[in-house]
Design a protein around this motif. Sequence first.
Motif, PDB file in Angstrom:
ATOM      1  N   VAL A  67      21.992  51.509 -24.173  1.00  0.00           N
ATOM      2  CA  VAL A  67      21.373  50.442 -24.957  1.00  0.00           C
ATOM      3  C   VAL A  67      19.880  50.410 -24.640  1.00  0.00           C
ATOM      4  O   VAL A  67      19.487  50.172 -23.493  1.00  0.00           O
ATOM      5  N   LEU A  68      19.061  50.657 -25.637  1.00  0.00           N
ATOM      6  CA  LEU A  68      17.615  50.554 -25.484  1.00  0.00           C
ATOM      7  C   LEU A  68      17.195  49.121 -25.796  1.00  0.00           C
ATOM      8  O   LEU A  68      17.566  48.564 -26.828  1.00  0.00           O
ATOM      9  N   VAL A  69      16.440  48.512 -24.891  1.00  0.00           N
ATOM     10  CA  VAL A  69      15.872  47.187 -25.127  1.00  0.00           C
ATOM     11  C   VAL A  69      14.362  47.298 -25.006  1.00  0.00           C
ATOM     12  O   VAL A  69      13.847  47.912 -24.058  1.00  0.00           O
ATOM     13  N   ALA A  70      13.655  46.727 -25.977  1.00  0.00           N
ATOM     14  CA  ALA A  70      12.194  46.760 -25.972  1.00  0.00           C
ATOM     15  C   ALA A  70      11.659  45.410 -26.442  1.00  0.00           C
ATOM     16  O   ALA A  70      12.310  44.707 -27.222  1.00  0.00           O
ATOM     17  N   GLN A  71      10.475  45.067 -25.945  1.00  0.00           N
ATOM     18  CA  GLN A  71       9.826  43.839 -26.400  1.00  0.00           C
ATOM     19  C   GLN A  71       8.372  44.111 -26.739  1.00  0.00           C
ATOM     20  O   GLN A  71       7.689  44.867 -26.031  1.00  0.00           O
ATOM     21  N   VAL A  72       7.906  43.505 -27.823  1.00  0.00           N
ATOM     22  CA  VAL A  72       6.500  43.573 -28.192  1.00  0.00           C
ATOM     23  C   VAL A  72       5.982  42.173 -28.505  1.00  0.00           C
ATOM     24  O   VAL A  72       6.730  41.291 -28.918  1.00  0.00           O
ATOM     25  N   LEU A  73       4.682  41.991 -28.299  1.00  0.00           N
ATOM     26  CA  LEU A  73       3.995  40.753 -28.637  1.00  0.00           C
ATOM     27  C   LEU A  73       3.276  40.907 -29.960  1.00  0.00           C
ATOM     28  O   LEU A  73       2.622  41.926 -30.214  1.00  0.00           O
ATOM     29  N   GLY A  74       3.376  39.887 -30.813  1.00  0.00           N
ATOM     30  CA  GLY A  74       2.629  39.890 -32.062  1.00  0.00           C
ATOM     31  C   GLY A  74       1.163  39.567 -31.835  1.00  0.00           C
ATOM     32  O   GLY A  74       0.729  39.199 -30.735  1.00  0.00           O
ATOM     33  N   GLN A  75       0.389  39.662 -32.909  1.00  0.00           N
ATOM     34  CA  GLN A  75      -1.054  39.427 -32.842  1.00  0.00           C
ATOM     35  C   GLN A  75      -1.497  38.175 -33.595  1.00  0.00           C
ATOM     36  O   GLN A  75      -2.497  37.562 -33.246  1.00  0.00           O
ATOM     37  N   VAL A  76      -0.742  37.780 -34.618  1.00  0.00           N
ATOM     38  CA  VAL A  76      -1.177  36.690 -35.496  1.00  0.00           C
ATOM     39  C   VAL A  76      -1.009  35.337 -34.790  1.00  0.00           C
ATOM     40  O   VAL A  76       0.077  35.017 -34.281  1.00  0.00           O
ATOM     41  N   PHE A  77      -2.073  34.538 -34.747  1.00  0.00           N
ATOM     42  CA  PHE A  77      -2.076  33.185 -34.168  1.00  0.00           C
ATOM     43  C   PHE A  77      -1.809  33.158 -32.668  1.00  0.00           C
ATOM     44  O   PHE A  77      -1.556  32.086 -32.113  1.00  0.00           O
ATOM     45  N   MET A  78      -1.847  34.280 -32.001  1.00  0.00           N
ATOM     46  CA  MET A  78      -1.642  34.295 -30.549  1.00  0.00           C
ATOM     47  C   MET A  78      -2.973  33.998 -29.846  1.00  0.00           C
ATOM     48  O   MET A  78      -4.055  34.210 -30.398  1.00  0.00           O
ATOM     49  N   LYS A  79      -2.896  33.500 -28.611  1.00  0.00           N
ATOM     50  CA  LYS A  79      -4.089  33.025 -27.920  1.00  0.00           C
ATOM     51  C   LYS A  79      -5.026  34.140 -27.486  1.00  0.00           C
ATOM     52  O   LYS A  79      -6.211  33.921 -27.284  1.00  0.00           O
ATOM     53  N   ARG A  80      -4.497  35.335 -27.300  1.00  0.00           N
ATOM     54  CA  ARG A  80      -5.340  36.455 -26.881  1.00  0.00           C
ATOM     55  C   ARG A  80      -4.953  37.675 -27.697  1.00  0.00           C
ATOM     56  O   ARG A  80      -3.813  37.790 -28.165  1.00  0.00           O
ATOM     57  N   PRO A  81      -5.883  38.595 -27.915  1.00  0.00           N
ATOM     58  CA  PRO A  81      -5.563  39.786 -28.708  1.00  0.00           C
ATOM     59  C   PRO A  81      -4.764  40.796 -27.903  1.00  0.00           C
ATOM     60  O   PRO A  81      -5.175  41.211 -26.822  1.00  0.00           O
ATOM     61  N   PHE A  82      -3.605  41.164 -28.413  1.00  0.00           N
ATOM     62  CA  PHE A  82      -2.791  42.188 -27.784  1.00  0.00           C
ATOM     63  C   PHE A  82      -2.893  43.474 -28.590  1.00  0.00           C
ATOM     64  O   PHE A  82      -3.298  43.475 -29.746  1.00  0.00           O
TER      65      PHE A  82
END
Length: 270
Positions: A111-126
């Motif tokens: 089982v592959l698990v991955a997480q990403v952070l979005g960019q829209v309306f977030m407090k810092r640019p990822f």
Amino acid sequence: MKMLFLGDVMGRAGRAAVAARLPGLRADWGLDFVVVNGENASAGAGLTPEHAKALLAAGADCLTLGDHAFDQKDMLRFVEAEPRILRPLNYAREAPGKGARVYLDRRGRKVLVAQVLGQVFMKRPFDDPFSAIDAVLRAHPLGGMAQATVVDMHCEATSEKMAMGHWCDGRASLVVGTHTHVPTADAMILAGGTAYQSDAGMCGDYNSVIGMDKAEPMRRFITGMGKERFTPAEGEATLSGVYVEIDDRNGKATRILPIRVGGRLAQAAP
């Protein structure tokens, strides 16, 4: 494969609900793999090693974090020592830990698990989440290097979450949103066989403002002035998330069902 994904665990009430209910759910529903987002589990901001251990002991196979990944400074070291905890892929190049890993379910399937952070309306640019997840999915083709793939899309905008769902369609078993703490009513299987929901909701007390005790958020909205720190609400929590069934032959989802257990949003079991 039967899988459960639980949304953001919010403070003491959320931790208590996971500890009390997850072991029974694993047994009653015959769950093969459980992912829990734990980034608000410690006082509503981040995750301590102690609380991480408790969530894992309750039956989580993997914990994901989010933009509060390292609010609790002990996590900077602990995430390197505990492979069952993932920080976002695109958090920062120098961040400790991993943003994606392959795990084994209870029957030895990958089982592959991955997480990403979005960019829209977030407090810092990822960094760009789409290119980050694309590289991981290309390296772990569904039905080949992974029998199932879960993507936790941690961000504010439902449009960005939906775009990620379609970007991963046919390449992931489940794409589910976290971060906003409000469960959405759009659970579905996309055209390519990927289960999707814009937000899993939180595991916390819904007699609150997205998990926080109501008084201080309401004061700030009404008066424009703050008086105290935000503190998590501590009433009975609802476990919120999604239950997914996955075809072992190709890793595609065959069923997705929103889950609300206990508290104010309780509903029927799968």
